[in-house]
Design a protein around this motif. Structure first.
Motif, PDB file in Angstrom:
ATOM      1  N   CYS A 119       1.062  -1.145   0.059  1.00 42.46           N
ATOM      2  CA  CYS A 119       0.038  -0.010  -0.079  1.00 42.46           C
ATOM      3  C   CYS A 119       0.871   1.068   0.071  1.00 42.46           C
ATOM      4  O   CYS A 119       1.983   1.372   0.480  1.00 42.46           O
ATOM      5  CB  CYS A 119      -0.699  -0.122   1.193  1.00 42.46           C
ATOM      6  N   ALA A 120       0.527   2.060  -0.689  1.00 45.50           N
ATOM      7  CA  ALA A 120       1.374   3.516  -0.568  1.00 45.50           C
ATOM      8  C   ALA A 120       0.437   4.876  -0.750  1.00 45.50           C
ATOM      9  O   ALA A 120      -0.711   4.770  -1.290  1.00 45.50           O
ATOM     10  CB  ALA A 120       2.122   3.533  -2.040  1.00 45.50           C
ATOM     11  N   PHE A 121       1.120   5.932  -0.537  1.00 43.27           N
ATOM     12  CA  PHE A 121       0.358   7.317  -0.246  1.00 43.27           C
ATOM     13  C   PHE A 121       1.047   8.109  -0.875  1.00 43.27           C
ATOM     14  O   PHE A 121       2.432   8.191  -0.937  1.00 43.27           O
ATOM     15  CB  PHE A 121       0.247   7.375   1.232  1.00 43.27           C
ATOM     16  N   MET A 122       0.495   9.195  -1.279  1.00 42.87           N
ATOM     17  CA  MET A 122       1.291  10.308  -2.017  1.00 42.87           C
ATOM     18  C   MET A 122       0.396  11.536  -1.923  1.00 42.87           C
ATOM     19  O   MET A 122      -0.768  11.581  -2.019  1.00 42.87           O
ATOM     20  CB  MET A 122       1.553  10.212  -3.357  1.00 42.87           C
ATOM     21  N   PHE A 123       0.804  12.670  -1.372  1.00 42.82           N
ATOM     22  CA  PHE A 123       0.187  13.841  -1.353  1.00 42.82           C
ATOM     23  C   PHE A 123       0.299  14.543  -2.819  1.00 42.82           C
ATOM     24  O   PHE A 123       1.154  14.503  -3.431  1.00 42.82           O
ATOM     25  CB  PHE A 123       0.934  15.088  -0.629  1.00 42.82           C
ATOM     26  N   VAL A 124      -0.860  14.947  -3.137  1.00 36.26           N
ATOM     27  CA  VAL A 124      -1.115  15.742  -4.518  1.00 36.26           C
ATOM     28  C   VAL A 124      -0.180  16.874  -4.298  1.00 36.26           C
ATOM     29  O   VAL A 124       0.116  17.719  -3.570  1.00 36.26           O
ATOM     30  CB  VAL A 124      -2.527  16.270  -4.753  1.00 36.26           C
ATOM     31  N   GLY A 125       0.867  17.027  -5.739  1.00 31.31           N
ATOM     32  CA  GLY A 125       1.497  18.102  -5.800  1.00 31.31           C
ATOM     33  C   GLY A 125       2.876  17.816  -5.205  1.00 31.31           C
ATOM     34  O   GLY A 125       3.795  18.802  -5.383  1.00 31.31           O
ATOM     35  N   THR A 126       3.109  16.423  -4.719  1.00 34.98           N
ATOM     36  CA  THR A 126       4.572  16.325  -4.357  1.00 34.98           C
ATOM     37  C   THR A 126       4.772  15.160  -5.142  1.00 34.98           C
ATOM     38  O   THR A 126       3.968  14.603  -6.147  1.00 34.98           O
ATOM     39  CB  THR A 126       4.494  15.651  -2.969  1.00 34.98           C
ATOM     40  N   GLY A 136       4.215  -4.054   3.505  1.00 36.34           N
ATOM     41  CA  GLY A 136       3.818  -5.020   2.492  1.00 36.34           C
ATOM     42  C   GLY A 136       2.926  -5.961   3.188  1.00 36.34           C
ATOM     43  O   GLY A 136       3.252  -6.317   4.390  1.00 36.34           O
ATOM     44  N   THR A 137       2.371  -6.839   2.594  1.00 35.25           N
ATOM     45  CA  THR A 137       1.540  -8.219   2.756  1.00 35.25           C
ATOM     46  C   THR A 137       1.991  -9.217   1.876  1.00 35.25           C
ATOM     47  O   THR A 137       1.745  -9.007   0.598  1.00 35.25           O
ATOM     48  CB  THR A 137       0.192  -7.949   2.808  1.00 35.25           C
ATOM     49  N   ARG A 138       2.582 -10.265   2.409  1.00 34.25           N
ATOM     50  CA  ARG A 138       2.794 -11.165   1.499  1.00 34.25           C
ATOM     51  C   ARG A 138       1.847 -12.186   1.120  1.00 34.25           C
ATOM     52  O   ARG A 138       1.169 -12.815   2.179  1.00 34.25           O
ATOM     53  CB  ARG A 138       3.790 -12.245   2.012  1.00 34.25           C
ATOM     54  N   LEU A 139       1.181 -12.407  -0.210  1.00 37.99           N
ATOM     55  CA  LEU A 139      -0.025 -13.339  -0.278  1.00 37.99           C
ATOM     56  C   LEU A 139       0.165 -14.545  -1.284  1.00 37.99           C
ATOM     57  O   LEU A 139       1.024 -14.270  -1.875  1.00 37.99           O
ATOM     58  CB  LEU A 139      -1.145 -12.397  -1.086  1.00 37.99           C
ATOM     59  N   GLN A 140      -0.131 -15.568  -0.578  1.00 37.93           N
ATOM     60  CA  GLN A 140       0.145 -16.931  -1.066  1.00 37.93           C
ATOM     61  C   GLN A 140      -1.264 -17.418  -1.428  1.00 37.93           C
ATOM     62  O   GLN A 140      -2.165 -17.503  -0.779  1.00 37.93           O
ATOM     63  CB  GLN A 140       0.673 -17.672  -0.277  1.00 37.93           C
ATOM     64  N   GLY A 158       9.317  -2.376   4.018  1.00 38.80           N
ATOM     65  CA  GLY A 158       8.978  -2.056   2.933  1.00 38.80           C
ATOM     66  C   GLY A 158       9.930  -1.205   1.974  1.00 38.80           C
ATOM     67  O   GLY A 158      11.180  -1.678   1.866  1.00 38.80           O
ATOM     68  N   LEU A 159       9.532  -0.356   1.255  1.00 37.59           N
ATOM     69  CA  LEU A 159      10.170   0.448   0.425  1.00 37.59           C
ATOM     70  C   LEU A 159      10.593   1.598   0.976  1.00 37.59           C
ATOM     71  O   LEU A 159       9.586   2.281   1.327  1.00 37.59           O
ATOM     72  CB  LEU A 159       9.653   0.491  -1.087  1.00 37.59           C
TER      73      LEU A 159
END
Lengths: 114, 114
Positions: free
Chosen positions: A92-99, A107-111, B42-43
């Motif tokens: 999962c990741a996050f980013m501010f608009v304009g940055t 992370g989650t390892r899915l099998q 994570g990264l």
């Protein structure tokens, strides 16, 4: 500082079943993007799905959909009809608009089992 | 696949030696990033660039430097490698016209510092 938390280090699911991966984040801002990235065992990471915070409608990409709860700061990923090829690490990741910087969860390892 | 090439893909070196990792892109994208991936973390962003000769620090920049003399190349240098820099390093590029959060990743460079 903004943080992204994935509380499930590992999950497993049987082929054709549905699985939900959890993600929570912490920010006081209102304008941002959220993402789910997939890293298969071959290691090259790819974008699965993206959500703009100003949109109330949950994003969907084929078998992948999100449940975006802005007030709760929750952004879970649902994988329907799981396939063996879905076996991967999911970030999962996050980013501010304009940055121009993404902040990733751990992370989650899915099998996916046959 | 986005045209991103990392080199070397694998390297073993000794503590105190300098190491340079190279990221080469053929997409003419403005933004380039170096991340490191470690279990449980994570990264994490090391450095990024928003144009030729324009770079900035990420969250784990200590012990690393970068250079970007051409649009297509982004170099990550460990001036004096330490064992804590053993990691998998990923280069990513984003957006020909601006950051969108959609990153295209290279295949990674596994560095082991003995």
């Amino acid at each position: 500082a903004q943080t992204v938390t994935q509380s499930q280090p590992e999950m497993s699911v049987q082929e054709a079943e549905t699985v939900t991966l959890s993600c929570t984040y912490d920010t006081s801002e209102n304008n941002y993007y959220l993402f789910w990235y997939k890293q298969p065992p071959s290691r090259q990471m790819i974008l699965v799905i993206r959500q703009e915070a100003y949109k109330q409608q949950n994003a969907t990409e084929n078998r992948f959909s999100v449940n975006f709860q802005k007030a709760a700061k929750s952004f879970s990923l649902k994988i329907s009809d799981s396939q063996l090829g879905d076996t991967a690490m999911y970030f999962c990741a996050f980013m501010f608009v304009g940055t121009d910087k993404l902040i990733f969860g751990t992370g989650t390892r899915l099998q996916v089992f046959p | 696949d986005a045209g991103i090439t990392q080199s070397p893909r694998h390297k073993v070196t000794e503590t105190g030696t300098p190491v340079t990792l190279r990221c080469h892109q053929t997409e003419n994208h403005r933004y380039m990033y170096w991340y490191r991936q470690d279990p449980g973390h994570g990264l994490r962003l090391i450095h990024y660039s928003y144009g030729v000769k324009d770079t900035d620090k990420g969250e784990v920049s200590d012990g690393y430097s970068v250079s970007r003399s051409k649009t297509e190349d982004f170099l990550l240098t460990l001036e004096s490698a330490t064992s804590s820099q053993t990691s998998v390093y990923f280069c990513a590029i984003s957006g020909s016209s601006g950051p969108t959060g959609e990153l295209f990743f290279g295949e990674g460079s596994r560095l082991t510092v003995l």
